[in-house]
Structure formats: C-alpha cells, structure tokens
Design an enzyme around this catalytic site. Structure first.
Site, mmCIF file in Angstrom:
data_model
loop_
_atom_site.group_PDB
_atom_site.id
_atom_site.type_symbol
_atom_site.label_atom_id
_atom_site.label_comp_id
_atom_site.label_asym_id
_atom_site.label_seq_id
_atom_site.Cartn_x
_atom_site.Cartn_y
_atom_site.Cartn_z
ATOM 1 N N HIS A 48 0.865 -1.007 -0.192
ATOM 2 C CA HIS A 48 -0.120 -0.073 -0.165
ATOM 3 C C HIS A 48 0.945 1.015 -0.001
ATOM 4 C CE1 HIS A 48 1.013 -0.147 4.142
ATOM 5 N NE2 HIS A 48 0.856 0.898 4.268
ATOM 6 N N HIS A 135 5.535 5.910 -0.854
ATOM 7 C CA HIS A 135 6.477 4.718 -1.141
ATOM 8 C C HIS A 135 5.552 3.642 -0.633
ATOM 9 C CE1 HIS A 135 7.493 5.607 3.137
ATOM 10 N NE2 HIS A 135 7.593 4.260 3.060
#
Length: 196
Positions: A48, A135
């Site tokens: 995620h 990220h």
C-alpha cells in the site's frame, strides 16, 4: 477514567495497489529475497501507499472517522500511478526499510494526502512532522552479514513499471502478529471528478 480503558485499534489510511502492480512487486521481491536478507518481507496483500498513520485509536472515533473519510472520497477523483525504482531508508550499510517508489500523477496523490489530513485533524489526528514521501514498503531491517550493497542485486532485477488506476483508499487496522498484517475496516471509492 473511561477514556483510559477504552479499547484501541492501531490504524492508518492508505491507497491499495492494483492487482498487476502487486503481482509485479511480488515477483520482484521473490528475486530480491534470494540475494538480500531482511528480517521481514511484506506480504503482497499488504502492499500500500500510506496517506496518514493514525496510531492507537479509540473505538469511539471509528464511526465518525469512517463517515468523514467517505465524504472526502466523494470529492476526489481517481488518478493513475505506476511503480518506479526501489530505494532504502536508514543507514547506508544497514537499511531499516526497502521500498518501491511510485510515479504517475503524483500531484493528485499529494492532494489526496492533503485532503485526508484536513479530514482527520478535527478528530484529533496530527500529521507527521517529516515531509510526505509516498512509497511502498517491501521489507524491513536488513540482516545480511555483509554491509548493505545495492550491487548485490542482479542488474536485470528491476521494479517493473506496472501501472494502475488509484480509485480508492482504505482505513486499515494493523494486527502485528498476523500474516497478512492489515485488515480493511473501510474502503472509500474516489467518486469525484477532480483531485480536490
């Protein structure tokens, strides 16, 4: 006092990956694992992009949080993202996090992050002091016997540039000892026509 004894959940808000991007990262991680030793590799179902870490949250805040996030999603539209290069956080010789970067409509991702922060602030959730760096965490805590050397990864092993449409974000609950670790408590479709 009641507030002190109230049950709490460890929560965060994040953008899930599309199936093709998750599969591409999982294939990359399987190759990387043969050459890099990390304490824990992230389960592909847990990939995620974090929008906001909320931390230990009283159960009494869950209902208003879900309601407010649903309103936020209604005013934000979907956008395109893609996997980019990989990198690390921590000491150069012993990184604590291995991650994949994202490319694509990053301005829209940052705008969604901003809108989420505005939504959660009235409920008492504070943004992190450090700048937002979207990220995807792949692994934690390098455990190799030799100092970290990115060259240990074969040159042909690169993060595939898989693309997907980010059309939702989720409220996740962390279960520290579980695999996968993250449970979706709410899923919010980006049904608006713009990023604001």
């Amino acid at each position: 006092m009641m507030a002190d004894t109230e049950s709490k959940m460890r929560l965060f808000i994040g953008v899930p990956l599309g199936e093709s991007a998750s599969a591409a990262l999982d294939n990359w991680a399987k190759q990387a694992r043969r050459q890099w030793t990390f304490s824990r590799w992230v389960h592909p179902a847990d990939y995620h992009i974090t929008l906001q870490f909320l931390g230990d949250t009283p159960e009494s805040k869950l209902a208003p949080l879900l309601e407010d996030l649903n309103r936020t999603a209604a005013h934000s539209g979907p956008f395109r993202l893609a996997l980019s290069e990989w990198g690390t956080f921590g000491l150069p010789a012993s990184p604590r996090v291995l991650w994949a970067a994202v490319a694509g409509d990053i301005d829209r991702l940052h705008e969604l992050h901003h809108q989420v922060l505005k939504t959660t602030a009235p409920l008492g959730f504070l943004p992190e002091a450090r700048p937002y760096r979207p990220h995807i965490t792949l692994a934690r805590k390098y455990m190799g016997t030799a100092a970290w050397d990115p060259g240990m990864l074969e040159a042909e092993t690169s993060v595939a540039a898989a693309e997907w449409t980010a059309d939702r974000f989720c409220l996740f609950r962390t279960h520290m000892q579980a695999t996968p670790m993250y449970e979706r408590l709410g899923e919010f479709r980006l049904s608006g026509t713009s990023g604001s």
